[in-house]
Design a protein around this motif. Sequence first.
Motif, PDB file in Angstrom:
ATOM      1  N   ASN A 193      -6.414 -31.398  17.741  1.00  0.00           N
ATOM      2  CA  ASN A 193      -7.032 -31.875  16.766  1.00  0.00           C
ATOM      3  C   ASN A 193      -8.171 -30.783  16.114  1.00  0.00           C
ATOM      4  O   ASN A 193      -8.250 -30.779  14.775  1.00  0.00           O
ATOM      5  CB  ASN A 193      -7.838 -33.389  17.107  1.00  0.00           C
ATOM      6  CG  ASN A 193      -7.047 -34.497  17.267  1.00  0.00           C
ATOM      7  OD1 ASN A 193      -5.830 -34.371  16.713  1.00  0.00           O
ATOM      8  ND2 ASN A 193      -7.554 -35.158  18.027  1.00  0.00           N
ATOM      9  N   ASN A 194      -8.716 -30.111  16.793  1.00  0.00           N
ATOM     10  CA  ASN A 194      -9.604 -29.036  16.271  1.00  0.00           C
ATOM     11  C   ASN A 194      -9.422 -27.822  16.129  1.00  0.00           C
ATOM     12  O   ASN A 194      -9.884 -27.133  15.176  1.00  0.00           O
ATOM     13  CB  ASN A 194     -11.121 -29.382  17.245  1.00  0.00           C
ATOM     14  CG  ASN A 194     -11.713 -30.574  17.278  1.00  0.00           C
ATOM     15  OD1 ASN A 194     -11.445 -31.275  16.398  1.00  0.00           O
ATOM     16  ND2 ASN A 194     -12.120 -31.034  18.403  1.00  0.00           N
ATOM     17  N   ASN A 195      -8.605 -27.269  16.881  1.00  0.00           N
ATOM     18  CA  ASN A 195      -8.083 -25.851  17.080  1.00  0.00           C
ATOM     19  C   ASN A 195      -6.869 -25.481  16.890  1.00  0.00           C
ATOM     20  O   ASN A 195      -6.370 -24.189  16.751  1.00  0.00           O
ATOM     21  CB  ASN A 195      -8.797 -25.275  18.461  1.00  0.00           C
ATOM     22  CG  ASN A 195     -10.361 -25.568  18.512  1.00  0.00           C
ATOM     23  OD1 ASN A 195     -10.695 -26.405  19.103  1.00  0.00           O
ATOM     24  ND2 ASN A 195     -11.037 -24.856  17.904  1.00  0.00           N
ATOM     25  N   LEU A 196      -5.878 -26.357  16.940  1.00  0.00           N
ATOM     26  CA  LEU A 196      -4.397 -25.892  16.977  1.00  0.00           C
ATOM     27  C   LEU A 196      -4.027 -25.245  15.393  1.00  0.00           C
ATOM     28  O   LEU A 196      -3.357 -23.936  15.478  1.00  0.00           O
ATOM     29  CB  LEU A 196      -3.491 -27.042  17.064  1.00  0.00           C
ATOM     30  CG  LEU A 196      -2.091 -26.889  17.160  1.00  0.00           C
ATOM     31  CD1 LEU A 196      -1.555 -25.822  18.215  1.00  0.00           C
ATOM     32  CD2 LEU A 196      -1.159 -28.155  17.151  1.00  0.00           C
ATOM     33  N   ALA A 197      -4.677 -25.524  14.434  1.00  0.00           N
ATOM     34  CA  ALA A 197      -4.258 -25.050  13.124  1.00  0.00           C
ATOM     35  C   ALA A 197      -4.557 -23.421  12.966  1.00  0.00           C
ATOM     36  O   ALA A 197      -3.696 -22.855  12.456  1.00  0.00           O
ATOM     37  CB  ALA A 197      -4.934 -25.757  11.935  1.00  0.00           C
ATOM     38  N   LEU A 198      -5.518 -23.149  13.898  1.00  0.00           N
ATOM     39  CA  LEU A 198      -5.573 -21.569  13.727  1.00  0.00           C
ATOM     40  C   LEU A 198      -5.320 -20.957  15.075  1.00  0.00           C
ATOM     41  O   LEU A 198      -5.759 -19.900  15.127  1.00  0.00           O
ATOM     42  CB  LEU A 198      -7.111 -21.471  13.412  1.00  0.00           C
ATOM     43  CG  LEU A 198      -7.619 -21.694  12.045  1.00  0.00           C
ATOM     44  CD1 LEU A 198      -9.078 -21.650  11.831  1.00  0.00           C
ATOM     45  CD2 LEU A 198      -6.910 -21.102  11.035  1.00  0.00           C
TER      46      LEU A 198
ATOM     47  N   SER B 169     -12.902 -21.824  22.376  1.00  0.00           N
ATOM     48  CA  SER B 169     -12.442 -22.793  21.524  1.00  0.00           C
ATOM     49  C   SER B 169     -11.159 -22.326  21.015  1.00  0.00           C
ATOM     50  O   SER B 169     -10.360 -23.231  20.346  1.00  0.00           O
ATOM     51  CB  SER B 169     -13.534 -22.970  20.501  1.00  0.00           C
ATOM     52  OG  SER B 169     -13.679 -21.729  19.698  1.00  0.00           O
ATOM     53  N   ASN B 170     -10.916 -21.059  20.958  1.00  0.00           N
ATOM     54  CA  ASN B 170      -9.754 -20.673  20.208  1.00  0.00           C
ATOM     55  C   ASN B 170      -8.460 -20.742  21.098  1.00  0.00           C
ATOM     56  O   ASN B 170      -7.495 -20.603  20.701  1.00  0.00           O
ATOM     57  CB  ASN B 170      -9.747 -19.036  19.934  1.00  0.00           C
ATOM     58  CG  ASN B 170     -10.026 -18.333  21.275  1.00  0.00           C
ATOM     59  OD1 ASN B 170     -10.876 -18.457  22.159  1.00  0.00           O
ATOM     60  ND2 ASN B 170      -9.278 -16.962  21.098  1.00  0.00           N
ATOM     61  N   VAL B 171      -8.683 -21.189  22.613  1.00  0.00           N
ATOM     62  CA  VAL B 171      -7.167 -21.423  23.403  1.00  0.00           C
ATOM     63  C   VAL B 171      -7.710 -22.760  24.090  1.00  0.00           C
ATOM     64  O   VAL B 171      -8.780 -23.353  24.072  1.00  0.00           O
ATOM     65  CB  VAL B 171      -7.440 -20.257  24.398  1.00  0.00           C
ATOM     66  CG1 VAL B 171      -6.993 -19.059  23.905  1.00  0.00           C
ATOM     67  CG2 VAL B 171      -8.723 -20.278  25.339  1.00  0.00           C
ATOM     68  N   SER B 172      -6.550 -23.250  24.583  1.00  0.00           N
ATOM     69  CA  SER B 172      -6.461 -24.790  24.838  1.00  0.00           C
ATOM     70  C   SER B 172      -7.326 -24.812  26.172  1.00  0.00           C
ATOM     71  O   SER B 172      -7.831 -26.094  26.652  1.00  0.00           O
ATOM     72  CB  SER B 172      -5.177 -25.209  25.174  1.00  0.00           C
ATOM     73  OG  SER B 172      -4.498 -24.695  26.049  1.00  0.00           O
ATOM     74  N   GLN B 173      -6.993 -23.998  27.229  1.00  0.00           N
ATOM     75  CA  GLN B 173      -7.680 -24.055  28.622  1.00  0.00           C
ATOM     76  C   GLN B 173      -6.997 -25.222  29.324  1.00  0.00           C
ATOM     77  O   GLN B 173      -7.893 -26.049  30.267  1.00  0.00           O
ATOM     78  CB  GLN B 173      -9.272 -24.385  28.840  1.00  0.00           C
ATOM     79  CG  GLN B 173      -9.876 -22.840  28.228  1.00  0.00           C
ATOM     80  CD  GLN B 173     -11.428 -22.858  28.582  1.00  0.00           C
ATOM     81  OE1 GLN B 173     -12.216 -23.471  27.618  1.00  0.00           O
ATOM     82  NE2 GLN B 173     -11.650 -22.196  29.491  1.00  0.00           N
TER      83      GLN B 173
END
Length: 372
Positions: free
Chosen positions: A16-21, A36-40
């Motif tokens: 929801n928050n970071n997949l788009a980028l 925040s740029n990876v899912s972990q």
Amino acid sequence: MNIFNKADYKLDTFINNNLALYHKYRNYDYGKGNRSNVSQISKYTSHRILYEYEIIKKLKIIDKKKKFIDEILWRIYWKGYLENHKSIWIEYKNFKNKSYISYMLKAAKEGKTGIDCFDTWIEELRENNYLHNHSRMWFASIWIFTLKLPWQLGAEFFMKHLLDGDASSNTLSWRWVAGMHTNKKPYIATKENINKYTVNRFRNITIKISNKMNLIKTNIHKSNRLPTRGKSSNSIILIMFENDLDIRNRSKLFNSYLKVYLICNGIINYGFELSEKVSKYKESLIENVNKLIPNGVVLKSSELKIFLGDYHCIDVIYPGVGYNLDLIEKYAYQNKTKINYIYRDEDLKYWNYANSGFYKFKKKFYKLNNIN
């Protein structure tokens, strides 16, 4: 909130928050304070708390660039490739130089090489039990080609400290960096690449690669016959390991047994043990999942040898080529216990296409799943 709900929340929050980028920023390692740029989610996927195939079903429409799908697909591919080439695992676990001792190995493990980025990653491995994927590649390249240490010992070090350690992904990724998986195309870390994707976080990056670099020789590993669905048995017990804990939609299977035994295997290579934090994490997963299985029982791996002596036949959720399979087959052989493996339909289906390169596998997977 049980462990499955917690993992689902972690995945959904990232989507929801970071997949788009993700496609734009996924290669950047900003440091342990900003992920925040990876899912972990790898600590969940490596134990199948999050099931790879279900993740891809969720991502099919919403992952426009398909980069996150590909990351999940690599895990499926590595498992299938090792199933197709079991001799790679045998060669790795029989590495003869496990007693290798040198000043450089000691310095590397203690994070005292003088290479700022490498020493920082050692600290993060020991403290956080995690590394960004790009940093894992740089780390492995420096270990092999700059420090000139055996890749097998590097793979062991990762397995010891990573919460998401996985026999297939870890072993084959190290071989890939070494140039053994591809056609003599090793992955070479460079100061420029590290500076770019770490946003110049490190000062002293002294990476010396010889122009006459000797590529690591590898044996030819031919494809072997893949496992097939086992026949039904009369076993009253089922055994499962910590690397396949997806119990959703399996209540009917579990109810057909008197007991379901969950095993956490802390020994990864003939006396080489996982770090205390990794062992405790795996044990916590086992305990969480066990609470959700009415007839579940936690069994220590150290008790397995004696335990199997009471049974002529057992059913086992197939753990895949690796440490867990080695353990169960070793003790079953010693006790003359017959094993009936329970396989997942998706694994048996897609492993058939994972016997050569990743992109060939990806193309076939996309076609079969209508991913455009």
